[in-house]
Design an enzyme around this catalytic site. Structure first.
Site, PDB file in Angstrom:
ATOM      1  N   HIS A 147       0.689-120.260-101.142  1.00 19.38           N
ATOM      2  CA  HIS A 147      -0.732-119.940-100.971  1.00 19.38           C
ATOM      3  C   HIS A 147      -1.508-121.205-100.592  1.00 19.38           C
ATOM      4  O   HIS A 147      -0.993-122.313-100.698  1.00 19.38           O
ATOM      5  CB  HIS A 147      -1.336-119.370-102.267  1.00 19.38           C
ATOM      6  CG  HIS A 147      -1.092-117.905-102.451  1.00 19.38           C
ATOM      7  ND1 HIS A 147       0.069-117.410-102.990  1.00 19.38           N
ATOM      8  CD2 HIS A 147      -1.865-116.822-102.167  1.00 19.38           C
ATOM      9  CE1 HIS A 147       0.004-116.084-103.044  1.00 19.38           C
ATOM     10  NE2 HIS A 147      -1.158-115.708-102.547  1.00 19.38           N
ATOM     11  N   LYS A 151      -5.987-122.261-104.524  1.00 22.48           N
ATOM     12  CA  LYS A 151      -5.617-121.246-105.516  1.00 22.48           C
ATOM     13  C   LYS A 151      -5.391-121.901-106.870  1.00 22.48           C
ATOM     14  O   LYS A 151      -4.671-122.904-106.977  1.00 22.48           O
ATOM     15  CB  LYS A 151      -4.374-120.478-105.069  1.00 22.48           C
ATOM     16  CG  LYS A 151      -4.034-119.296-105.977  1.00 22.48           C
ATOM     17  CD  LYS A 151      -3.016-118.386-105.339  1.00 22.48           C
ATOM     18  CE  LYS A 151      -2.615-117.241-106.279  1.00 22.48           C
ATOM     19  NZ  LYS A 151      -3.747-116.426-106.702  1.00 22.48           N
TER      20      LYS A 151
END
Length: 259
Positions: A147, A151
């Site tokens: 990601h 995050k």
């Protein structure tokens, strides 16, 4: 429907746009820092969050805040009795606490690590593939995800759900390992690894590997708009199914209960 958004960062803004596109009214945007939020609340003050939502006249809530705030928010929001959709991840170990509160207050909520329709299809594919491949002992299996570097949690909630589905299909995998290995993994251990880099919306892979070949199952998100739209659809379905009696109050539901 009148919707309150708790958490008004990038995802909160996307959810607002998706809600308005679906002809809903966003009556409150609650955040600890966003200058354009309708209500800015102190960090960790769940009661202030609930008060802002209550004053707005909202008929439903979508919570996309932060792993450090989600439990405090839910403990304050659940007693309001409004349907709540929770997209914040990183609180799976505390779900029992919220389930008990929902039962006590006759509230209703649903949570998902990922609201993408494609991801929820991916879960089913992974579980079936793991079941099929478990018949062949030469194939080992692992999960990997990456990601964007903003995050806050790792592994992603989606990766943990993918791993859970692998373990449902392959009963030989009984322990999930999310840390680095410093010795050879045991046969019953399922490794779930993560990478955080750049601007990746989200990629999840399942590897089935043998001496002869490798099979990879991959889901790649192109953007987060699909997550935003999915959370709005989830709130619509949750409200409709509770109103029709198809789902009962006092419970915590998942995407599989709505779709």
């Amino acid at each position: 429907m009148k919707i309150a958004l708790v958490g008004y960062g990038k995802m909160g803004h996307m959810i607002e746009a998706a809600a308005k596109a679906a002809d809903h009214e966003v009556v409150a945007t609650v955040d600890v820092a966003a200058k354009d939020a309708s209500a800015i609340v102190p960090v960790g003050d769940g009661n202030a969050v609930a008060e802002a939502v209550k004053k707005s006249g909202a008929e439903g809530v979508i919570e996309f805040s932060h792993p450090s705030a989600v439990l405090g928010n839910l403990n304050a929001l659940v007693p309001l009795g409004l349907p709540i959709v929770v997209g914040t991840t990183g609180w799976a170990k505390s779900e029992g606490e919220i389930e008990a509160l929902l039962e006590k207050t006759n509230g209703v909520a649903m949570r998902s690590s990922n609201f993408s329709i494609g991801v929820n299809m991916f879960y089913k594919i992974v579980e079936e593939a793991a079941k099929i491949m478990s018949e062949y002992s030469e194939y080992d299996v692992a999960v990997w995800e990456t990601h964007h570097n903003q995050k806050a949690d790792s592994p992603s909630g989606t990766a943990l759900e993918v791993a859970r589905r692998v373990m449902l299909g392959n009963k030989t995998k009984t322990e999930m390992v999310i840390d680095a290995f410093h010795e050879r993994p045991k046969a019953n251990e399922l490794h779930v690894s993560s990478t955080r880099v750049g601007f990746v919306p989200g990629t999840h892979k399942v590897f089935f590997d043998s001496p002869a070949d490798t099979i990879e199952l991959t889901h790649t998100a192109r953007s987060r708009e699909g997550f935003a739209r999915g959370s709005v659809v989830a709130l619509e379905k949750l409200c409709a199914k509770v109103s029709s009696g198809e789902l009962s109050r006092g419970k915590l539901y998942g995407m599989e209960d709505l779709f």
